[in-house]
Design a protein around this motif. Structure first.
Motif, PDB file in Angstrom:
ATOM      1  N   ALA B  80     -31.808 -36.828  23.942  1.00 54.39           N
ATOM      2  CA  ALA B  80     -31.793 -35.498  23.862  1.00 54.39           C
ATOM      3  C   ALA B  80     -29.419 -35.172  22.823  1.00 54.39           C
ATOM      4  O   ALA B  80     -29.516 -34.613  22.826  1.00 54.39           O
ATOM      5  CB  ALA B  80     -31.331 -34.887  25.127  1.00 54.39           C
ATOM      6  N   ALA B  81     -28.834 -35.909  24.292  1.00 55.24           N
ATOM      7  CA  ALA B  81     -27.517 -36.902  23.797  1.00 55.24           C
ATOM      8  C   ALA B  81     -27.496 -37.291  22.839  1.00 55.24           C
ATOM      9  O   ALA B  81     -26.266 -36.840  21.572  1.00 55.24           O
ATOM     10  CB  ALA B  81     -26.929 -37.165  25.123  1.00 55.24           C
ATOM     11  N   ARG B  83     -29.706 -36.061  20.428  1.00 56.79           N
ATOM     12  CA  ARG B  83     -30.123 -35.766  18.991  1.00 56.79           C
ATOM     13  C   ARG B  83     -29.012 -34.249  19.424  1.00 56.79           C
ATOM     14  O   ARG B  83     -28.468 -34.152  17.374  1.00 56.79           O
ATOM     15  CB  ARG B  83     -31.569 -34.577  19.436  1.00 56.79           C
ATOM     16  N   ASN B  84     -28.414 -34.336  20.029  1.00 57.49           N
ATOM     17  CA  ASN B  84     -27.201 -33.288  19.752  1.00 57.49           C
ATOM     18  C   ASN B  84     -25.972 -33.887  18.989  1.00 57.49           C
ATOM     19  O   ASN B  84     -25.123 -32.972  18.204  1.00 57.49           O
ATOM     20  CB  ASN B  84     -26.423 -32.844  21.679  1.00 57.49           C
ATOM     21  N   PHE B  89     -32.373 -30.501  12.693  1.00 56.74           N
ATOM     22  CA  PHE B  89     -33.741 -30.298  12.594  1.00 56.74           C
ATOM     23  C   PHE B  89     -33.421 -28.705  11.591  1.00 56.74           C
ATOM     24  O   PHE B  89     -32.700 -27.764  11.692  1.00 56.74           O
ATOM     25  CB  PHE B  89     -34.470 -30.073  13.808  1.00 56.74           C
ATOM     26  N   VAL B 108     -25.238 -22.591  19.278  1.00 54.49           N
ATOM     27  CA  VAL B 108     -25.946 -23.618  20.268  1.00 54.49           C
ATOM     28  C   VAL B 108     -25.125 -25.215  20.334  1.00 54.49           C
ATOM     29  O   VAL B 108     -24.655 -26.007  21.270  1.00 54.49           O
ATOM     30  CB  VAL B 108     -27.294 -23.198  20.592  1.00 54.49           C
ATOM     31  N   PRO B 109     -25.494 -25.933  19.554  1.00 56.75           N
ATOM     32  CA  PRO B 109     -25.085 -27.016  19.278  1.00 56.75           C
ATOM     33  C   PRO B 109     -24.113 -27.052  19.149  1.00 56.75           C
ATOM     34  O   PRO B 109     -23.607 -28.544  19.670  1.00 56.75           O
ATOM     35  CB  PRO B 109     -25.933 -27.368  17.881  1.00 56.75           C
ATOM     36  N   GLU B 111     -21.622 -25.357  21.375  1.00 58.82           N
ATOM     37  CA  GLU B 111     -21.513 -25.424  22.322  1.00 58.82           C
ATOM     38  C   GLU B 111     -21.945 -26.049  23.270  1.00 58.82           C
ATOM     39  O   GLU B 111     -21.206 -26.738  23.961  1.00 58.82           O
ATOM     40  CB  GLU B 111     -21.505 -24.120  23.233  1.00 58.82           C
ATOM     41  N   LEU B 112     -22.851 -26.941  22.825  1.00 54.52           N
ATOM     42  CA  LEU B 112     -23.577 -27.989  23.938  1.00 54.52           C
ATOM     43  C   LEU B 112     -22.073 -29.338  23.220  1.00 54.52           C
ATOM     44  O   LEU B 112     -22.394 -30.190  23.968  1.00 54.52           O
ATOM     45  CB  LEU B 112     -24.852 -28.700  23.190  1.00 54.52           C
TER      46      LEU B 112
END
Lengths: 841, 225
Positions: B80-81, B83-84, B89, B108-109, B111-112
């Protein structure tokens, strides 16, 4: 390491759009928390009030009690005020109506109660009563029953008294006590003249003492305790009364909390079921978040934060409602309370409610919520892979164990006994398990055996029960359990009354005359026979006390450690014993045999009631020495009998063989059968008129009292069951609203395919009909089982199906479900499909 | 420089007692900045291949190396990390979070990644896809084309090294589809991102420089333009 700021931010963003739905989740726990807080606050206040009103509870600083006249007591001279009371059960008659009934006669001397007062109507009745003369105070229930007025006469024994006051409240006495044994107060000066205290009368002598304020009563009585113990004098101080009343009401409030806890558990099932649907709808979003790189724990935390906030909110609303609700509790429990209960906010209870509410919503929501951890990001590409099973997830099993531990821990906190807490946890498991099983079984049967030739709406409505995300089982569990509680109560109440009335129809005795002195026996018998009534049993009764058990007397028993000694009560009680060499209809031998005198040397073998013997660690062959009017009689336990106590007959804990007690002073009981109420009233009034010392109970009075008591108890139980029903309804409403979207889509599809709104309405109604039917039938079935088990093992009565009541409950619950369903679905049906498709609906 | 390297990749599912092989021994390599399409008929395994390449799932055997990291050696949270950090996508059905506004979806991406300027950057991207004035709207208040544009803005938000698009125009009408295609290719050129497209639209595939044909879980043809 999770970024809590971001998690909080995401939770709040999600929250905005889900507020109303999340509110529905927590609505399920609101009623349970409200009930818990109300009862806990009520309990807290009750304890405080018992503390504050402890003196009024006892009416004196010290009460001495014995079944023999107390004589002069050493402490009499220390007291600043003394009063005496002699009380016993006796018939009283109302000459105006020529009616009579068994009451508790209290002959009073002195200004008791010293604290609090006898409340009467008119208020000066108490003072009038004490001013001298043949005057009586009569309990209000008795006055109402015989339509008596202040100023009327009442005959107690051979003396006629004028009623000067209707008793409203006696210190320390509850409404229930007044119903079971209504009191009649008479002045002590006329007790002897009544002629009621004779051999065999079960009389209690009380001495009330008041000491100067500031006296340490506990210290003061210490030097006398041993002597009182020996003399079988029972001493009761304010502290003792405070403890015992506090304990019994502590138990009551814990029991009620347990009932409230059941309502809360039902709500928890609602929470779990609603969160389950919520999670299923969130799976797509979870997959997206995972795809964007959010860690699984972070996703779980986002939704958990929402649940925590809503749990807190639900608990807060519940606590506020509970605090308000406790204002009506004193009225609900009025008949059971010995003190005036004040109401007020109990912060301890509010805190307790908040923590419990928060804890249960998180615990039960976790069960479905854990699923989000296992959602694969692949579900963004293949949505069908999103819903994973959690059967093998160890975290889910951990939560389940956590739930069981919580139920056990909470019930242990209330019951303070491991075995009881285990029993309660087991009961919850079995009840939910049984409902789940019954629900599954009914659903399976419907699916399996329903003919496919049914018309389309029927088939569609049934199929809807199995749609994905259905909440059928959780609704069956919640509504079912509520229904089960209410119907078990109805059924039991009904059956108890039926059982009592049934006795009259059979060739069963329905009248019992006791305290008949030997010289009166022949006369009473002839009066009975003259009226063509059959004497079914004539039983001689001898009173005695137990001196030694296996060589251990009272004093030695006191010195034994707790695990070895016998109950102190055994040595203090007065045994009423009869003698015969045969068993009667209500008795069965369970071990040993009835051994007549002389069959085994000159030893005397007695028979003990099984429960009494086993409960007191006694076994066959044990030696018992009884004191019969000063003469010791050595006996051995020859047998144990099972005695059915629910029949109108004389039943005894101890049975002697013939040939031992014939010469001892005794009195008699006659059991007979009257043909009708008129005959019962006539014979009762004739015998009471001629022999006032003889007490008579007829079945009519028993049924009447039973009805009265059951009415009072059932009101309380119904009030408590209301919480479960209300929770069930809330769960029903919330699950109907939650599944609204799904129903909407189905309706649109059907209507797009050309179904008229009438057809859609029929399908919806049928679906609610099935849902309501399944839930109520499961509950009723469970309550039949519970009634059967309780009847078989607790009340010892035959089970009969109460179809009528069952049908009424079934129709009520099913009807309610249909109505709620209609209200919920009205808008879906009335709107054009396009409105909803566009998302404007 | 290779951004994605697939070696001997297979994926097998257990269906009852039967084994179902969806991908079999797939090998290829993608260079940074390349545009590539994976095409094939329904059920050929192309979506499975995309999922494995992006680290959404793990293969039964073989290796996927994304930007130098062997994905099979990472657990789900580590993937997941990745991907971020490196992946963007775009989905056929947009996959916007329904409870978040357009702006929040794009944020969202960012902020992540703990970007302080998440809001400014997201607004900038929304402006690029022509939706700045719709920033506070929720997905249900946007048309399909608008939703896909938000999804594109979100995909580029974390400045991914590689962008995976699964039938990005599959749910849109021709006109809107063409606009979305243009947006994807323009942004891709501007940002220099590697683009992997999964589609059965051969016209769209033809716009990439390389096409991998897949059928029955095996690569049939790997054609460079």
């Amino acid at each position: 390491m999770p970024d809590f700021n971001w998690i909080l931010k995401m939770a709040m963003r999600d929250f905005r759009k889900n507020l109303s739905r999340l509110l529905l989740f927590v609505s399920s726990i609101v009623v349970g928390i409200a009930a818990l807080v109300a009862i806990s606050s009520f309990g807290e206040n009750l304890v405080k009030d018992i503390d504050n009103q402890a003196k009024e509870l006892l009416g004196a600083d010290l009460v001495l009690e014995n079944n023999k006249p107390l004589g002069d007591q050493a402490l009499d001279s220390v007291a600043i005020q003394l009063a005496s009371e002699v009380n016993f059960a006796s018939m009283v008659a109302f000459p105006k109506t020529d009616a009579s009934r068994l009451t508790q006669v209290r002959a009073l001397e002195g200004d008791f109660p010293f604290y609090g007062k006898l409340e009467t109507i008119p208020s000066e009745g108490d003072a009038d009563f004490r001013s001298g003369g043949k005057k009586a105070l009569v309990e209000k229930t008795l006055m109402a029953q015989f339509d008596a007025q202040v100023g009327d006469s009442i005959k107690v024994g051979s003396v006629m008294f004028r009623i000067v006051g209707e008793l409203q409240k006696v210190p320390g006495q509850t409404g229930i006590t007044a119903t079971v044994a209504p009191a009649v107060y008479i002045p002590m000066a006329y007790l002897e003249e009544t002629g009621l205290v004779q051999y065999g009368s079960r009389v209690e002598y009380n001495r009330y003492l008041q000491f100067a304020s500031g006296t340490n009563v506990e210290e003061l009585i210490k030097p006398f305790e041993d002597q009182w113990e020996m003399d079988r004098v029972d001493a009761d101080t304010v502290e003792d009364r405070k403890r015992s009343t506090g304990r019994s009401f502590g138990n009551l409030s814990n029991f009620l909390s347990l009932v409230a806890f059941i309502a809360l558990l039902l709500g928890c099932v609602g929470v779990a079921s609603a969160v389950n649907v919520f999670v299923k709808e969130k799976l797509a979003s979870v997959a997206v978040l995972r795809c964007l790189g959010v860690a699984s724990l972070d996703v779980l935390l986002i939704y958990l934060v929402e649940i925590v906030v809503m749990g807190l909110f639900g608990a807060l609303i519940g606590s506020i409602l509970g605090t308000l609700l406790q204002f009506i509790l004193p009225a609900v429990f009025a008949d059971f309370l010995p003190v005036e209960v004040t109401v007020g906010i109990s912060w301890v209870s509010v805190g307790f409610g908040m923590i419990t509410g928060l804890f249960v919503s998180v615990l039960f929501a976790l069960l479905p919520l854990l699923k989000v951890r296992n959602v694969s990001p692949m579900a963004t590409l293949r949505p069908e892979t999103a819903d994973s099973t959690l059967l093998k997830d160890p975290a889910r099993w951990a939560v389940m164990v956590g739930i069981l531990l919580f139920i056990f821990g909470f019930s242990y906190f209330l019951l303070k006994q491991v075995t009881w807490a285990l029993g309660f946890t087991g009961f919850v498991l079995v009840a939910f398990g049984a409902l789940w099983g019954v629900g599954k079984l009914i659903m399976w049967a419907v699916r399996k055996f329903l003919p496919i030739s049914l018309s389309y709406p029927w088939r569609q409505a049934l199929a809807n029960l199995y749609r994905p995300n259905n909440q059928t089982i959780s609704l069956i569990a919640t509504i079912g359990l509520g229904t089960a509680m209410i119907s078990t109560l109805f059924f039991l109440q009904n059956q108890l009354l039926e059982e009592a009335k049934f006795a009259d129809k059979e060739d069963q005795p329905n009248m019992l005359m006791f305290d008949i002195q030997t010289p009166q026996l022949a006369d009473v018998k002839s009066k009975v026979v003259d009226r063509k009534m059959r004497i079914i049993q004539e039983v001689p009764i001898v009173t005695m006390q137990l001196n030694e058990i296996n060589g251990i007397d009272k004093k030695e028993n006191e010195e034994l450690p707790d695990e070895e000694n016998y109950s102190r009560w055994l040595y203090n009680r007065e045994f009423r014993v009869t003698y015969r060499d045969t068993l009667i209809k209500s008795e069965t031998l369970t071990s040993g045999e009835l051994i007549p005198l002389g069959a085994r040397g000159d030893s005397i073998f007695v028979s003990l009631e099984k429960g009494f013997g086993e409960g007191n660690k006694m076994k066959l062959g044990d030696e018992l020495i009884f004191n019969v009017q000063g003469r010791p009689i050595k006996t051995y336990i020859g047998s144990f009998r099972d005695v059915k106590f629910n029949q109108v007959s004389t039943n005894f804990l101890v049975l002697f063989p013939e040939g031992v007690l014939e010469q001892a002073p005794k009195f008699h009981v006659i059991i007979t059968k009257t043909q009708n109420d008129r005959q019962a009233a006539d014979v009762q009034s004739e015998i009471v008129r001629e022999f006032p010392n003889i007490s008579i109970i007829n079945l009519g009075t028993i049924v009447e009292t039973l009805e009265d008591i059951l009415g009072k108890i059932s009101f309380v139980i119904q009030f408590m069951a209301f919480f479960s029903i209300a929770t069930g309804i809330l769960v029903l409403i919330s699950s109907l609203i939650i599944s609204k979207y799904q129903r909407m889509r189905e309706s649109i599809l059907l209507r797009t395919l050309g179904a008229s709104s009438g057809i859609v309405r029929v399908i919806n109604t049928l679906e609610y009909f099935f849902l309501g039917s399944l839930a109520s039938l499961s509950g009723i079935l469970l309550s039949f089982m519970a009634t059967f088990l309780l009847g078989e093992f607790v009340f010892e009565m035959n089970f009969s199906l109460v179809w009528k009541e069952g049908l009424i409950i079934y129709l009520a619950i099913t009807g309610l479900t249909i109505v709620l369903g209609w209200l919920n679905g009205r808008r879906i049906i009335n709107q054009p499909p396009m409105e909803i498709l566009r998302g404007n609906g | 420089m290779s951004i994605l390297s697939i070696q001997n990749l297979s994926k097998t599912y257990q269906s009852g007692s039967r084994k179902l092989t969806v991908l079999e021994n797939v090998n290829f390599e993608i260079q940074a900045g390349e545009t590539i399409s994976i095409v094939g008929p329904s059920g050929s395994g192309k979506t499975t291949l995309l999922g494995l390449c992006a680290g959404l799932d793990s293969g039964s055997t073989g290796s996927v190396v994304l930007n130098g990291q062997a994905l099979e050696k990472l657990n789900e949270d580590q993937r997941a990390a990745v991907r971020n950090k490196d992946v963007g996508f775009i989905f056929q059905n947009f996959q916007l979070l329904p409870t978040l506004t357009a702006l929040e979806n794009v944020m969202v991406p960012l902020e992540l990644k703990k970007r302080k300027d998440a809001k400014e950057k997201a607004l900038e991207l929304l402006e690029k896809v022509g939706l700045k004035d719709r920033a506070t709207h929720y997905p249900t208040q946007l048309s399909g084309g608008e939703q896909q544009r938000v999804s594109i803005a979100r995909a580029f938000a974390n400045e991914p090294k590689i962008l995976f698009a699964d039938e990005p125009t599959g749910n849109l009408d021709t006109e809107t589809g063409e606009m979305i295609e243009k947006l994807i290719f323009d942004l891709n050129t501007e940002k220099g991102t590697t683009l992997v497209l999964v589609t059965h639209d051969l016209e769209l595939a033809a716009k990439t420089r390389r096409i991998i044909h897949i059928k029955g879980g095996k690569i049939q043809e790997d054609a460079h333009a």
